[in-house]
Design an enzyme around this catalytic site. Sequence first.
Site, PDB file in Angstrom:
ATOM      1  N   ARG A  77      39.968  49.208  39.526  1.00 46.76           N
ATOM      2  CA  ARG A  77      38.729  49.638  38.422  1.00 46.76           C
ATOM      3  C   ARG A  77      37.462  49.872  39.308  1.00 46.76           C
ATOM      4  O   ARG A  77      36.954  49.018  39.641  1.00 46.76           O
ATOM      5  CB  ARG A  77      38.691  48.616  37.480  1.00 46.76           C
TER       6      ARG A  77
ATOM      7  N   HIS B 162      33.721  47.283  33.677  1.00 49.57           N
ATOM      8  CA  HIS B 162      34.992  47.125  32.673  1.00 49.57           C
ATOM      9  C   HIS B 162      34.686  47.949  31.396  1.00 49.57           C
ATOM     10  O   HIS B 162      35.397  48.736  31.164  1.00 49.57           O
ATOM     11  CB  HIS B 162      35.051  45.837  32.159  1.00 49.57           C
TER      12      HIS B 162
ATOM     13  N   TYR C 165      29.814  39.885  39.741  1.00 48.88           N
ATOM     14  CA  TYR C 165      30.823  39.116  40.153  1.00 48.88           C
ATOM     15  C   TYR C 165      31.886  39.501  41.195  1.00 48.88           C
ATOM     16  O   TYR C 165      32.858  39.036  41.591  1.00 48.88           O
ATOM     17  CB  TYR C 165      31.537  38.757  38.809  1.00 48.88           C
TER      18      TYR C 165
END
Lengths: 492, 362
Positions: free
Chosen positions: B255, B259, B268
């Site tokens: 990805r 998100h 993160y």
Amino acid sequence: MSELKQFKLPDVGEGLTEADIVRWLVKVGDPVEVNQIIVEIETAKAIVELPCPYEGVVARLHAAEGETVDVGLPIITIDTDPTTPTPPSAGPDTGSASGTGSAVAAELHPSPVADPGTHIGPTVGPTPGPAGSSAPDEPDSGEPKRTPVLVGYGVKPGATHRRPRKPAHPQPVDNPPAARPILESVQPARPQPAELAPALAKPPVRKLAKDLGVDLTMIAGTGPQGSITRADLQASAPLTRGVSRTESADSAGNAGLYWTTQREERVAVKGVRKATAAAMVRSAFSAPHVTEFLQVDVTESMAAVRRLRELPEFEGVKVSPLLLVAKALLTAVARHPMINSSWDEETIVVKHYVNLGIAAATERGLIVPNIKDAGTLTLPGLARELTTLAETARAGRTSLEALTGGTITITNVGVFGIDAGTPILTPGESAILAFGQIRDLPWVHEGEIAVRKVTTLSLSFDHRIVDGDLGSAVLRDVGAMLQDPLRVLAWT
Amino acid sequence: MTLDTAQPELIQLLTPEGERIDRPDYPLDLTPDEIRDLYRDLVNVRRIDLEAVALTRQGELGIWASLLGQEAAQIGSGRALRPSDMVFPTYREHGVAWCRQVEPIKLLGLFRGVNHSGWDPAEHGFHLYTIVIGSQTLHATGYAMGIQRDGSDDATIAYFGDGATSQGDVNEAFVWASVFNTPIVFFCQNNQWAISEPLEKQSRIPLYKRAQGFGFPGLRVDGNDVFACLAVTRKALADARSGQGPTLIEAFTYRMGAHTTTDDPTRYRLDGELEAWKLKDPIERVKAYLVKNQLAGADFFADVEAQAKQIGSDLRKACLELPDPPPQAMFEHVYATEHSLITAEQSAFADYLSSFADEGVS
């Protein structure tokens, strides 16, 4: 004809009410295209780049960097047909709220529109009083009042009320008369305890008050029915939201505020403060720390710094005493690799590279970004990296990458006007060097008392890995190189 | 017993450098036109995605789940389907929707909040977007059991992500699909991150190996390789049609964006990881293949770019012109037949709206 279009701050994150302007990427007069990134904003959830919805020329920026803007307020005006000259407009508009009142109030609530009634937004939170009614003297915010309907309950048959008609022309948002109450509430009359009634405030304001540790009964409300607004709260709690204690106490007209507000305040532990606390506890109670000190005559190093500044290789980069301390530490690490290691229970991991951490005090708190593979850099390269690291940290743009994987750290406590300290190790590292201020001191030099540049070095190390002889050798080496920078040549 | 920790096999037919690899077990014979069409698909869906992200940032959509980086997994698997097959997507399958001829503007309507998904699932063989993680795998399994009992030779494909494999629903679907030997392909796009949770916190073994425990084959395909995704999905669908039961395909991808538009991945994950995956970009390798084999020239690429740009600006225009639904529309599809409570609420709401009639607000 000029055609001006405003881009209003969207809710980019499912129910956010406001965002901070981090950085403008365009200025007035710049041409922009559709989907060109024009600004970075920070919401409660993320730093987000906003693409421009219009093509044209930037006519006006409505908010300055660092300002908090409510969702729905314009942040930029684009002239989508700039063939004719744009109407006269100033540069970045920092909001009309700064025109009067104290600097503290302006800083606390810099949003161009400061109507407390609209701050929460028309669809969030119930309005006090019967649904749909509004006191006749309530300042008209220009927003349609809506009957709150609980999700899932629908509209009660027969209980519906007509909503006030929308004004034909919405009020201009740039200079609303509603901005007044906030400025007037900077020095509110304190209610006497005798007349204390339960304080009126909307739930989000109550939550904020709780977070800030503010007693709502001590605040005079300027909202509808005397209710306390977010602005009232912020005006009475100047020690929060980016205004440090010293600043607020020193601000003109507010010197007494520190003593007159509530006796204690509670500051939410979050963000960098929370991370710092966790790291300090983890380090302090897992690695047995020992700290050693060494006073050093750095007169020669200061001369070396001056000479380096004149070299063409250092043109455009900052040469500071910290550069020589960093170089000396890197050289000492190469001579004593065990100082650059970490404790991994069953094994000791000795690193053959140095990611050199530099502790930096930023607006958000203490961070320790590191310079990757600092040992392989040339001296001008190291100087450049130190400069970049400091600038990036100050701008609040340090990446996660730069904050992880450090192997040894320098903390420059000298910038605070301090001689020495007992620094706590960055978790996972085995040594940290504190570099104190450089002072003119009487010093025995070549057998006589002379005025010399003197500093104090403090080295904390993890005693599980590093014994006193190794720690002392490292500190002695660093000191020797700063006393006589030529030693760096001898040892590399 | 010891855990099998051998390096997982990755089925790849096109390297990141654009070199073709032949695999007899996954034959793929594409005409130059078909390859050029795949390239066009990839570029177009990336552009649609980009426009939707921008529109979200401008406040025109409520949220958007970007497919950036996963184009090949979606186009490869989507182009393996035949029209009568049925797709059960998550909320990120914009590339598969494109293959099923769902107009992109209909996807945007959902995320703008003006419809509850504007397409007919039966017409497109493309079920509604499912927001609940993993629940569509059960719907897909049930649907597959149905067509199995109809005696059809159609197949069903269920899309989900690596995070969904930790859900009970997905594991239950595996059990049912396996035991009833249903004609279904489980297509897992392992994009390495379940929002902020990395794969190593989801599974101790490669995801495709889980299938073995349920009793059906699983394999890992290079999810950034559109050729491999196409060939592997074709084979799995053929197995499903011929009564061989389910297959789990783990499309190993990344990805490259957040998100969703409300997420900030820089909090993160490390930049270096993204940089490494950029080198495996699903579009660049097809371009490299086309150029190396002289199957396309500058004109072709310019034409594809221009078409994608046009699609982007048309989509923007159509999005801004999407009409707000009439307030009464919210009552229309609550129940298939008349329902007394809804009728009462509808009538009260009509009264409420009519109270504004003289002001011309409603």
